[in-house]
Structure formats: C-alpha cells, structure tokens
Write a protein that holds these residues in place. Structure first.
Motif, short mmCIF file in Angstrom:
data_model
loop_
_atom_site.label_atom_id
_atom_site.label_comp_id
_atom_site.label_asym_id
_atom_site.label_seq_id
_atom_site.Cartn_x
_atom_site.Cartn_y
_atom_site.Cartn_z
N LEU A 114 0.88 -1.04 0.17
CA LEU A 114 0.04 0.03 -0.12
C LEU A 114 0.69 1.27 0.02
O LEU A 114 0.41 2.57 -0.64
CB LEU A 114 -0.95 0.00 1.09
CG LEU A 114 -2.20 -0.97 1.25
CD1 LEU A 114 -2.77 -0.84 2.56
CD2 LEU A 114 -2.90 -0.98 -0.10
N LYS A 115 2.02 1.18 0.60
CA LYS A 115 2.86 2.35 0.70
C LYS A 115 3.42 2.83 -0.84
O LYS A 115 3.36 3.86 -0.93
CB LYS A 115 3.96 2.06 1.70
CG LYS A 115 4.87 3.41 2.01
CD LYS A 115 5.78 3.21 3.15
CE LYS A 115 6.77 4.67 3.07
NZ LYS A 115 7.63 4.37 3.91
N ARG A 116 4.05 1.75 -1.44
CA ARG A 116 4.46 1.96 -2.59
C ARG A 116 3.48 2.24 -3.62
O ARG A 116 3.79 3.33 -4.38
CB ARG A 116 5.27 0.61 -3.13
CG ARG A 116 6.41 0.38 -1.93
CD ARG A 116 7.11 -1.16 -2.53
NE ARG A 116 7.63 -1.09 -3.92
CZ ARG A 116 7.72 -2.13 -4.50
NH1 ARG A 116 7.44 -3.72 -3.99
NH2 ARG A 116 7.93 -2.21 -5.81
N LEU A 117 2.16 1.84 -3.61
CA LEU A 117 1.12 2.08 -4.41
C LEU A 117 0.78 3.65 -4.13
O LEU A 117 0.47 4.19 -5.08
CB LEU A 117 -0.08 1.30 -4.09
CG LEU A 117 -0.96 1.03 -5.14
CD1 LEU A 117 -0.29 0.33 -6.27
CD2 LEU A 117 -1.93 0.01 -4.75
N ALA A 118 0.68 4.01 -3.07
CA ALA A 118 0.45 5.41 -2.68
C ALA A 118 1.41 6.47 -3.30
O ALA A 118 0.92 7.53 -3.74
CB ALA A 118 0.38 5.61 -0.94
N GLU A 119 2.70 6.03 -3.11
CA GLU A 119 3.63 6.95 -3.71
C GLU A 119 3.52 6.92 -5.26
O GLU A 119 3.66 8.04 -5.85
CB GLU A 119 4.99 6.30 -3.38
CG GLU A 119 5.34 6.48 -2.03
CD GLU A 119 6.75 5.71 -1.56
OE1 GLU A 119 7.24 5.04 -2.36
OE2 GLU A 119 7.10 6.02 -0.21
N ALA A 120 3.21 5.77 -5.94
CA ALA A 120 2.85 5.93 -7.58
C ALA A 120 1.76 6.42 -7.69
O ALA A 120 1.73 7.31 -8.71
CB ALA A 120 2.93 4.46 -7.70
N ASN A 121 0.72 6.35 -7.14
CA ASN A 121 -0.72 6.98 -7.16
C ASN A 121 -0.36 8.70 -7.17
O ASN A 121 -0.61 9.30 -7.91
CB ASN A 121 -1.75 6.68 -6.08
CG ASN A 121 -2.74 6.08 -6.82
OD1 ASN A 121 -3.06 6.71 -7.93
ND2 ASN A 121 -3.52 5.49 -6.12
#
Length: 213
Positions: A114-121
C-alpha cells in the motif's frame, strides 16, 4: 482537495462492480449542466488516446504491478490533459473512478504494497485529490450478478467473489480513514432514484446550489 488556485470542483465516484457509478455520474452531469454549471464527465481508465489504449490493454491478464502501472499511465494522462485544465478553467469534473480504485483493487484486491502504491498514485495524480468522493457500497455478490454477461473492460471485473470482497474492504478502510466531509457513502442497493437524490444533495451543498425541489 483540488490543486491550489483551482477554481473548479473535482468529484469522484467509487465503488465495486455493478454499483451504478457510470449511470449516476451521467445523470448528475445532466443536472449540473441544467443548473448552469460547465461540467465535464470522464472515466478511468480512458478519456485520452493513451488512456483508451490502456483500457484495451487492461482487458488482458497482466501481472499485478503491470496492471497497476497501466491504470496509473491512464490516470496520469487524464489528469494532465483533461482534469487539471478543466479545473483551472472553472469546470466541475465528474470522474468515474480515481486513485481510491487503485488502492482498493490493486492494493487490497491484488495484495500490492500500500505504501509503494500510494507513492506511485501521488506521482500519477500530481497530488490532485477530489473535493468529494461518492462511494456506492454494494455487496460484491449483488454487483457481480448485475454485471453478469457483460463483456469488455478491465480484467479485474472478471475476478471471483473473494477478490471483490477484498476490494470492498479496501474501500471501507479508505472511507474510515478519510477526513470528515471528503467521502459520502451511499447504499447502492437502494433504487437508483434514491441513490441519485443522496448524491445530488451532497453535490449541491458542495457547490452552493439551491435544492428547493
């Protein structure tokens, strides 16, 4: 909220399969236009040439991160070429899915970090967040039954019940963590007219539209 200096309003519709987002967005766009507001309706993935190509690609079976990046590619193009210019021009933008879908589907559904996804988002959206997210909540088994027989669209829509139960949990977690007043949850098992009335009340309040109907 929308980016600093923006004069428009950004409203997003979220929910699982068969929740009725597209129909609701279209009906509300008509009401906003009738109220004299310049309104732009967009969907994800899509809305730009690259976004429509990504939509076709997402009909295939991709690895989870490839799937996530295809959605993010489409979102980045849509934000840069359509949403931000429209907001800067004072339009009200209605968007069928946005960043919360990626958290729900690729984060909770596919199990991506979720953290990596939030950064990409955040990179794909240039930090843009909705003024209001309208979440249509529907039991996954009901939504999948509504969608039965439909073809096309991203492969995520063809996953099984367990996947869509995780997606629903992803939405509910985001709803619980959202700042007060930024999300509206609507029971999508209601008649479409009731769903529309609840959504319209919230949008009218946000935009300062009189509702003496």
């Amino acid at each position: 909220m929308t980016s600093e200096g923006s004069e428009g309003h950004f409203i997003v519709f979220e929910g699982g399969e068969g929740a009725g987002k597209s129909l609701l967005a279209t009906r509300l766009a008509r009401r906003l236009e009738a109220a004299g507001l310049h309104t732009i309706e967009v969907r994800e993935p899509g809305g730009t040439p690259a976004g429509e190509q990504a939509r076709e690609l997402l009909g295939q079976s991709l690895t989870p991160w490839a799937e996530a990046f295809a959605f993010l590619l489409a979102r980045s193009e849509l934000v840069s070429r359509v949403i931000k210019p429209a907001l800067e021009g004072g339009a009200t933008v209605l968007c069928d899915r946005f960043r919360a879908s990626t958290v729900a589907y690729q984060g909770y559904g596919r199990g991506l970090d979720l953290k990596r996804l939030a950064e990409a988002n955040a990179s794909a959206t240039q930090g843009l967040t909705p003024d209001l997210t309208i979440y249509l909540d529907l039991p996954p088994e009901v939504g999948l039954q509504r969608k039965q027989g439909e073809r096309g669209g991203p492969a995520t829509g063809r996953e099984g019940l367990a996947f869509h139960e995780r997606v629903r949990e992803g939405y509910r977690q985001q709803l619980a963590q959202a700042p007060e007043g930024t999300w509206l949850e609507i029971d999508a098992t209601q008649a479409p007219e009731a769903v529309e009335a609840a959504a319209w009340e919230a949008i009218a309040q946000l935009l300062g539209i009189a509702t003496g109907e």
